[in-house]
Design an enzyme around this catalytic site. Structure first.
Site, mmCIF file in Angstrom:
data_model
loop_
_atom_site.group_PDB
_atom_site.id
_atom_site.type_symbol
_atom_site.label_atom_id
_atom_site.label_comp_id
_atom_site.label_asym_id
_atom_site.label_seq_id
_atom_site.Cartn_x
_atom_site.Cartn_y
_atom_site.Cartn_z
ATOM 1 N N GLN A 2 -1.655 2.205 -2.230
ATOM 2 C CA GLN A 2 -0.754 2.968 -1.367
ATOM 3 C C GLN A 2 -0.209 4.184 -2.114
ATOM 4 O O GLN A 2 0.039 4.130 -3.320
ATOM 5 C CB GLN A 2 0.388 2.093 -0.869
ATOM 6 C CG GLN A 2 1.286 1.550 -1.973
ATOM 7 C CD GLN A 2 2.446 0.686 -1.462
ATOM 8 O OE1 GLN A 2 2.634 0.504 -0.271
ATOM 9 N NE2 GLN A 2 3.240 0.169 -2.403
ATOM 10 N N HIS A 30 -1.277 -2.194 -3.350
ATOM 11 C CA HIS A 30 -0.624 -2.947 -2.280
ATOM 12 C C HIS A 30 -1.044 -4.413 -2.402
ATOM 13 O O HIS A 30 -0.204 -5.272 -2.544
ATOM 14 C CB HIS A 30 -0.978 -2.345 -0.913
ATOM 15 C CG HIS A 30 -0.337 -3.053 0.248
ATOM 16 N ND1 HIS A 30 -0.170 -2.491 1.485
ATOM 17 C CD2 HIS A 30 0.158 -4.307 0.352
ATOM 18 C CE1 HIS A 30 0.428 -3.360 2.305
ATOM 19 N NE2 HIS A 30 0.626 -4.458 1.646
ATOM 20 N N PHE A 80 7.647 -8.769 -3.471
ATOM 21 C CA PHE A 80 6.371 -8.178 -3.026
ATOM 22 C C PHE A 80 5.208 -8.968 -3.611
ATOM 23 O O PHE A 80 4.279 -9.370 -2.899
ATOM 24 C CB PHE A 80 6.330 -6.725 -3.476
ATOM 25 C CG PHE A 80 5.190 -5.888 -2.944
ATOM 26 C CD1 PHE A 80 4.549 -6.170 -1.748
ATOM 27 C CD2 PHE A 80 4.772 -4.749 -3.653
ATOM 28 C CE1 PHE A 80 3.517 -5.360 -1.260
ATOM 29 C CE2 PHE A 80 3.753 -3.928 -3.171
ATOM 30 C CZ PHE A 80 3.123 -4.240 -1.987
ATOM 31 N N HIS A 83 4.938 -12.358 -2.026
ATOM 32 C CA HIS A 83 4.372 -12.249 -0.675
ATOM 33 C C HIS A 83 2.861 -12.075 -0.747
ATOM 34 O O HIS A 83 2.106 -12.714 -0.002
ATOM 35 C CB HIS A 83 5.014 -11.063 0.040
ATOM 36 C CG HIS A 83 4.342 -10.693 1.326
ATOM 37 N ND1 HIS A 83 4.695 -11.228 2.546
ATOM 38 C CD2 HIS A 83 3.315 -9.844 1.589
ATOM 39 C CE1 HIS A 83 3.915 -10.724 3.494
ATOM 40 N NE2 HIS A 83 3.075 -9.877 2.946
ATOM 41 N N GLU A 84 2.403 -11.189 -1.629
ATOM 42 C CA GLU A 84 0.962 -10.920 -1.727
ATOM 43 C C GLU A 84 0.202 -12.164 -2.169
ATOM 44 O O GLU A 84 -0.877 -12.473 -1.653
ATOM 45 C CB GLU A 84 0.696 -9.739 -2.657
ATOM 46 C CG GLU A 84 1.190 -8.397 -2.110
ATOM 47 C CD GLU A 84 0.557 -8.012 -0.777
ATOM 48 O OE1 GLU A 84 -0.666 -8.155 -0.633
ATOM 49 O OE2 GLU A 84 1.293 -7.582 0.135
ATOM 50 N N LYS A 87 0.620 -14.969 0.881
ATOM 51 C CA LYS A 87 -0.075 -14.636 2.126
ATOM 52 C C LYS A 87 -1.575 -14.445 1.908
ATOM 53 O O LYS A 87 -2.386 -14.916 2.694
ATOM 54 C CB LYS A 87 0.537 -13.381 2.751
ATOM 55 C CG LYS A 87 -0.148 -12.961 4.057
ATOM 56 C CD LYS A 87 0.566 -11.812 4.745
ATOM 57 C CE LYS A 87 -0.204 -11.362 5.993
ATOM 58 N NZ LYS A 87 0.390 -10.141 6.590
ATOM 59 N N HIS A 88 -1.926 -13.730 0.856
ATOM 60 C CA HIS A 88 -3.334 -13.337 0.672
ATOM 61 C C HIS A 88 -4.009 -14.075 -0.495
ATOM 62 O O HIS A 88 -5.126 -14.554 -0.372
ATOM 63 C CB HIS A 88 -3.429 -11.824 0.425
ATOM 64 C CG HIS A 88 -2.840 -10.997 1.528
ATOM 65 N ND1 HIS A 88 -3.454 -10.835 2.743
ATOM 66 C CD2 HIS A 88 -1.677 -10.282 1.601
ATOM 67 C CE1 HIS A 88 -2.720 -10.044 3.528
ATOM 68 N NE2 HIS A 88 -1.628 -9.704 2.860
HETATM 69 P P1 5GP Z 1 0.876 -7.233 3.842
HETATM 70 O O1 5GP Z 1 0.500 -5.921 4.448
HETATM 71 O O2 5GP Z 1 0.426 -7.357 2.429
HETATM 72 O O3 5GP Z 1 0.509 -8.407 4.651
HETATM 73 O O4 5GP Z 1 2.489 -7.243 3.833
HETATM 74 C C1 5GP Z 1 3.233 -6.332 3.122
HETATM 75 C C2 5GP Z 1 4.663 -6.880 3.020
HETATM 76 O O5 5GP Z 1 5.193 -6.590 1.738
HETATM 77 C C3 5GP Z 1 5.615 -6.275 4.045
HETATM 78 O O6 5GP Z 1 6.383 -7.321 4.601
HETATM 79 C C4 5GP Z 1 6.525 -5.379 3.230
HETATM 80 O O7 5GP Z 1 7.838 -5.394 3.681
HETATM 81 C C5 5GP Z 1 6.437 -5.963 1.839
HETATM 82 N N1 5GP Z 1 6.501 -4.921 0.808
HETATM 83 C C6 5GP Z 1 7.324 -4.920 -0.241
HETATM 84 N N2 5GP Z 1 7.122 -3.821 -0.980
HETATM 85 C C7 5GP Z 1 6.145 -3.104 -0.378
HETATM 86 C C8 5GP Z 1 5.505 -1.868 -0.682
HETATM 87 O O8 5GP Z 1 5.780 -1.191 -1.667
HETATM 88 N N3 5GP Z 1 4.520 -1.463 0.172
HETATM 89 C C9 5GP Z 1 4.174 -2.193 1.278
HETATM 90 N N4 5GP Z 1 3.205 -1.719 2.075
HETATM 91 N N5 5GP Z 1 4.763 -3.365 1.585
HETATM 92 C C10 5GP Z 1 5.742 -3.810 0.759
#
Ligand code: 5GP
Length: 195
Positions: A2, A30, A80, A83-84, A87-88
């Site tokens: 990104q 990302h 972040f 989450h990555e 989820k992935h």
């Molecule tokens: P994904 O697209 O990987 O499924 O979800 C991205 C999630 O990570 C979103 O909920 C977003 O709020 C969170 N996030 C935290 N930091 C970032 C960032 O720097 N860029 C993006 N695109 N998402 C972020």
């Protein structure tokens, strides 16, 4: 990957720099996302394997440099990355463990010097607009495969370079031809904002 300038200058949302400071003026990671060949993807595949930062303590300084979060409120990046992974990352069929998942992704970022590739083709993060096709061609010529390009809109509604997608094989380390691209979201000329 990104472009932080495009994450930050949209109409609907602002961005927050991580608590570790303003990220470099560079593309950031990302994520690394296991996908099916038709573009669908599994998610949240293994709740029994939650993010555990102690497994990647040796990678944190690289993560802060190359995988900065821009979401608000400002934070250190863990949410972040967590989450990555959850989820992935938990969905990789080759079952990359957490350390391998993050290290593999960092290595890809260092293998594809995206900003340098664009700059070498005269495409700079200077707020000017460039032909989408010239961006695609510059990247394809340098890495050998056509990238996916995703745009968003700045506060004035201008289409701009937001994310660049590459496809890799199941090990996560070799680039492959993308079986499918993200849905077209760019105008034929797109802005490359500064950061
Ligand atoms: P994904 O697209 O990987 O499924 O979800 C991205 C999630 O990570 C979103 O909920 C977003 O709020 C969170 N996030 C935290 N930091 C970032 C960032 O720097 N860029 C993006 N695109 N998402 C972020």
């Amino acid at each position: 990957m990104q472009w932080p300038g495009s994450y930050c200058d949209t109409k609907d949302s602002s961005c927050c720099y991580p608590t570790t400071g303003k990220p470099a003026s560079d593309f950031g990671i990302h994520g690394l996302w296991p996908n099916n060949n038709d573009g669908t993807y599994p998610s949240n595949c293994d709740p029994s394997n939650p993010y555990d930062e102690s497994k990647i303590s040796d990678l944190i300084s690289r993560m802060q440099q190359d995988w900065p979060t821009l979401a608000c409120p400002s934070n250190n990046g863990s949410s972040f990355w967590s989450h990555e992974w959850e989820k992935h990352g938990t969905c990789s069929e080759s079952e990359l463990d957490q350390h391998t998942y993050f290290e593999t992704t960092l290595n890809l970022k260092n293998q594809i010097l995206l900003l340098q590739i664009l700059e070498s083709a005269g495409i700079q993060a200077d707020g000017n607009s460039y032909n989408l096709s010239s961006i695609q061609t510059a990247i394809e010529n340098a890495v050998g495969y056509a990238p996916g390009i995703e745009c968003n809109s700045d506060a004035g509604g201008n289409s701009q370079l937001y994310q660049v997608y590459f496809c890799v094989g199941p090990s996560g380390s070799n680039l492959i031809k993308c079986p499918v691209f993200p849905t077209a979201s760019c105008a034929s000329t797109i802005k490359f904002p500064s950061f």
